[in-house]
Scaffold this active site. Structure first.
Site, mmCIF file in Angstrom:
data_model
loop_
_atom_site.group_PDB
_atom_site.id
_atom_site.type_symbol
_atom_site.label_atom_id
_atom_site.label_comp_id
_atom_site.label_asym_id
_atom_site.label_seq_id
_atom_site.Cartn_x
_atom_site.Cartn_y
_atom_site.Cartn_z
ATOM 1 N N LYS A 181 3.380 7.207 -17.179
ATOM 2 C CA LYS A 181 2.155 6.721 -16.535
ATOM 3 C C LYS A 181 2.124 7.165 -15.076
ATOM 4 O O LYS A 181 2.707 6.521 -14.214
ATOM 5 C CB LYS A 181 2.038 5.194 -16.585
ATOM 6 C CG LYS A 181 0.647 4.708 -16.124
ATOM 7 C CD LYS A 181 0.595 3.226 -15.824
ATOM 8 C CE LYS A 181 0.869 2.918 -14.378
ATOM 9 N NZ LYS A 181 -0.148 3.470 -13.432
ATOM 10 N N GLU A 254 13.185 2.423 -7.889
ATOM 11 C CA GLU A 254 13.268 3.043 -6.565
ATOM 12 C C GLU A 254 12.093 2.521 -5.774
ATOM 13 O O GLU A 254 10.940 2.864 -6.036
ATOM 14 C CB GLU A 254 13.234 4.574 -6.694
ATOM 15 C CG GLU A 254 13.902 5.278 -5.532
ATOM 16 C CD GLU A 254 12.947 5.690 -4.430
ATOM 17 O OE1 GLU A 254 12.004 4.939 -4.149
ATOM 18 O OE2 GLU A 254 13.149 6.762 -3.859
ATOM 19 N N CYS A 288 8.745 7.180 0.811
ATOM 20 C CA CYS A 288 9.533 5.950 0.905
ATOM 21 C C CYS A 288 10.774 6.122 1.769
ATOM 22 O O CYS A 288 11.322 5.144 2.262
ATOM 23 C CB CYS A 288 9.923 5.458 -0.488
ATOM 24 S SG CYS A 288 10.684 6.718 -1.519
ATOM 25 N N GLU A 386 6.475 -2.079 5.377
ATOM 26 C CA GLU A 386 6.383 -0.643 5.202
ATOM 27 C C GLU A 386 4.933 -0.212 5.432
ATOM 28 O O GLU A 386 4.021 -0.617 4.715
ATOM 29 C CB GLU A 386 6.831 -0.263 3.791
ATOM 30 C CG GLU A 386 6.888 1.215 3.533
ATOM 31 C CD GLU A 386 7.387 1.534 2.131
ATOM 32 O OE1 GLU A 386 8.090 2.549 1.963
ATOM 33 O OE2 GLU A 386 7.076 0.766 1.195
#
Length: 517
Positions: A181, A254, A288, A386
């Site tokens: 996906k 992750e 990231c 973040e």
């Protein structure tokens, strides 16, 4: 602006036709640079996901029966096909995500590097390992690696091609099928990569593509999976990890990062400034592992800050399908608004913008300037959350101990960077930082691009890892095949257990002395 010549209506029809969908619903794919509609992407429902797993399982039974050498042969052909078609992948990535062409091309190289590594390493990683059994000479025990079955792989929009194909590669070579996906914003380039895999000889149906928003089909993907690979936010990772645990299937997560970089007193500022700019603004800050917190010694802060700001101001932004721009667009207007909100919150609470801080509508609807702030305090959203954009903050420190403490003052632990001329001292500082990836005199590529070593996050940045031996072994189960050549484990009914105990203790002591067990 016209689309790249490779992105034809015929190609778009073929790629969207690869999605398993009977829902009748679609998502409008837009060219990020202009906001104009490109095509309609079919959307899947939970029933489509279940059907995708059923088809993948049928193909996986065939694929797993092939000798490893034959499976590796398919990946060798795929590697060569991708070498020839990498710029078409870059075209599609730029259309969907707005990233600079340099970054799009480098992303295709990640898949080439991972594929090449596992082509070479798979025979060693997956080979059977024979051991001595419970009783020396008369018994053996063999570890046999078998595929999990069908892996549910959920990939994000920031590095869609790499996190889809690079994460699928070890799973496929190990004998698994994949239900994939991608994000709705970045499916076309991924589907092109899957087409190349089929062209290379993958059995029909082995990789299934489903599309939809996480709340709509995410649960169905995890529910039907034999293993889950997810890259995305920490909040979503917690939900997926909980569901996988409930289903007693393994997962790799992750997740996010708020990554620190420390500039030591003896750092070469020419290298440190250039490296920090690259690690901060690559992929428009949508990585990231990119740097969002910079800690500079008080003695070097003024000089570093001046040079870093000048370098950030020199970054060339552009909405073109060539290699001229250094930095492209954010992926969407929604992401631009999130980044702006973080900057506005910081400024409203006293932070200083040294450069940037504004959108660039003259270039495109989602462009945002490279932004550097200072005077950022813990009460600001930008200090803790973040941001995931071309934004970083510079802080100062008095001692190395303080720098390490500041670097560790976060719930995340994905990536960290330390710069210093004394490499041993810089490495010693890096080893004190609570992060899964430590880079000395580099921002992030040195660790992430080392495909022989594992890469993962600590704390709230994830569970498990990718790359290295562990990146393939996680997609396998281990069977212990034990063979007894002569029956010596069963005691007769008239056994004298007093003597048997003494005999057993004596035998165990002797085997320890001889190093047998």
């Amino acid at each position: 602006m016209s689309l790249p010549a490779s992105v034809t209506p015929d190609l778009l029809a073929k790629l969207t036709g690869m999605v398993v969908s009977t829902s009748g619903r679609s998502h409008a794919v837009t060219e990020v640079y202009t906001g104009e509609k490109v095509c309609d992407l079919p959307q899947s429902d939970p029933g489509d996901v279940k059907a995708a797993y059923s088809a993948a399982r049928a193909a996986q039974a065939v694929w797993a029966s092939w000798p490893l050498k034959r499976r590796v042969g398919v990946m060798k052909r795929f590697h060569e096909l991708l070498l020839g078609q990498g710029l078409v992948v870059a075209d599609l990535m730029q259309v969907e995500t707005g990233k600079a062409r340099r970054m799009a091309f480098e992303e295709t190289c990640d898949v080439l590097m991972v594929t090449s590594h596992y082509i070479k390493a798979a025979p060693r990683i997956l080979r059977e390992r024979k051991h001595g059994g419970v009783v020396p000479i008369v018994s053996t025990s063999t570890e046999v690696r078998i595929p999990k079955g069908v892996v549910g792989l959920i990939s994000p929009w920031n590095f869609p091609f790499a996190t889809s194909l690079s994460d699928a590669m070890p799973a496929l070579i190990a004998g698994n099928g994949v239900v994939l996906k991608p994000d709705n914003k970045s499916t076309l380039n991924v589907a092109y990569g899957v087409r190349l895999l089929y062209e290379a000889g993958l059995p029909a149906g082995l990789i299934q593509i489903v599309c939809g928003e996480g709340p709509d089909i995410g649960a169905a993907i995890v529910e039907n999976a034999d293993y889950v690979m997810f890259t995305g936010s920490t909040a979503t990772g917690r939900v997926i990890g909980a569901q996988a645990g409930q289903n007693l299937v393994g997962c790799t997560l992750e997740l996010g990062g708020k990554n620190p970089l420390i500039v030591l007193d003896d750092a070469n500022l020419d290298e440190a400034v250039a490296g920090t700019v690259a690690a901060t603004f690559l992929n428009t800050g949508q990585a990231c592992m990119h740097i969002e917190r910079i800690y500079v010694s008080e003695r070097r802060r003024e000089e570093f800050t001046k040079r870093f700001v000048e370098a950030a101001q020199a970054i060339r932004l552009g909405a073109t399908y060539d290699f001229a721009p250094d930095m492209g667009s954010l992926v969407s207007v929604a992401q631009r608004e999130r980044v702006q909100a973080h900057v506005d919150d910081a400024v409203g609470k006293g932070a200083t913008v040294l450069t940037g801080g504004k959108p660039r509508p003259d270039l495109g609807p989602a462009f945002f300037e490279p932004t550097v702030l200072t005077d950022v305090t813990p009460d600001m959203v930008l200090a803790r959350a973040e941001t995931f954009g071309p934004v970083t903050a510079i802080y100062s420190y008095a001692t190395v101990d303080e720098a390490v403490a500041l670097a560790n003052d976060t719930e995340y632990g994905l990536n960290a960077s330390v710069w210093g001329s004394d490499r041993r001292a810089a490495e010693a500082v890096g080893r004190r930082i609570q992060a899964g990836n430590i880079n000395v005199n580099d921002g992030l590529a040195a660790s992430y691009a080392s495909k022989k070593s594992t890469s993962g996050g600590l704390k709230a940045s994830g569970v498990g890892s990718r790359h290295g031996d562990a990146g393939m072994l996680k997609y396998t189960d281990v069977q212990n095949v034990a063979v007894l050549k002569k029956q010596v484990l069963t005691n007769p009914p008239d056994t004298d257990w007093t003597k048997q105990v003494a005999k057993t203790v004596k035998g165990l002591r002797l085997m320890r002395k001889l190093g047998i067990r």
